[in-house]
Scaffold this active site. Structure first.
Site, short mmCIF file in Angstrom:
data_model
loop_
_atom_site.label_atom_id
_atom_site.label_comp_id
_atom_site.label_asym_id
_atom_site.label_seq_id
_atom_site.Cartn_x
_atom_site.Cartn_y
_atom_site.Cartn_z
N HIS A 57 0.79 -1.23 0.00
CA HIS A 57 0.00 0.00 0.00
C HIS A 57 0.83 1.28 0.00
O HIS A 57 0.26 2.37 -0.05
CB HIS A 57 -0.92 0.01 1.23
CG HIS A 57 -0.15 0.07 2.50
ND1 HIS A 57 0.46 -1.04 3.04
CD2 HIS A 57 0.18 1.10 3.30
CE1 HIS A 57 1.11 -0.69 4.14
NE2 HIS A 57 0.96 0.61 4.31
N HIS A 72 1.56 6.90 -0.91
CA HIS A 72 0.67 6.06 -0.09
C HIS A 72 -0.58 5.78 -0.89
O HIS A 72 -1.35 6.70 -1.20
CB HIS A 72 0.34 6.77 1.23
CG HIS A 72 -0.07 5.83 2.30
ND1 HIS A 72 -1.30 5.23 2.33
CD2 HIS A 72 0.61 5.37 3.38
CE1 HIS A 72 -1.38 4.45 3.41
NE2 HIS A 72 -0.23 4.51 4.05
#
Length: 149
Positions: A57, A72
């Site tokens: 992620h 992110h």
């Protein structure tokens, strides 16, 4: 000056609009955020450098000047346990700006109940070290997001 480019296509919304107080308050660092196109895509390196941190992620690329840029992919996506993310490089790899790092689908993240908004953050920087920060408008992968002195 290092130019940090967009790791994905979408709409620039700025950090203040990120639905997470750690990012919206710039506690991780200054930068901007992208509300991504809802289609399977590859998130790419925003600068030339070395992958120093790599998770399904999120990833950090450090350039030759020592600037670390965090991408992110979505908010609270660590809770997905890597589901729906495919790593295309390894920690320690040298990457070029625009090189694919992670394949993912923001629509799947949204369907899982998470925000697909993607902060792009200058780690260990001050806000006044950044210039020409994009906080609105459509962006394509590779468009300039900000300059870092």
């Amino acid at each position: 000056m290092t130019t940090v480019t967009s790791p994905l296509a979408g709409r620039a919304i700025g950090l203040a609009a990120v639905p997470d107080p750690v990012f919206s308050g710039a506690m991780v660092g200054p930068g901007t955020a992208i509300d991504p196109v809802r289609a399977e895509s590859e998130a790419v390196a925003p600068v030339d450098g070395v992958i120093v941190s790599l998770h399904p992620h999120a990833y950090v690329v450090v350039d030759a000047e020592g600037h670390g840029v965090l991408t992110h992919l979505g908010i609270d996506t660590v809770q997905l346990g890597g589901e729906g993310f495919e790593l295309l490089v390894a920690k320690g790899d040298t990457v070029r700006r625009g090189q694919a790092v992670v394949r993912w689908n923001p629509a799947d993240v949204e369907a899982a109940g998470k925000s697909p908004v993607c902060p792009v953050v200058a780690l260990e920087a001050t806000a006044d070290a950044l210039a020409e920060v994009r906080e609105d408008g459509e962006v394509r992968t590779g468009d300039a997001l900000f300059g870092w002195q």
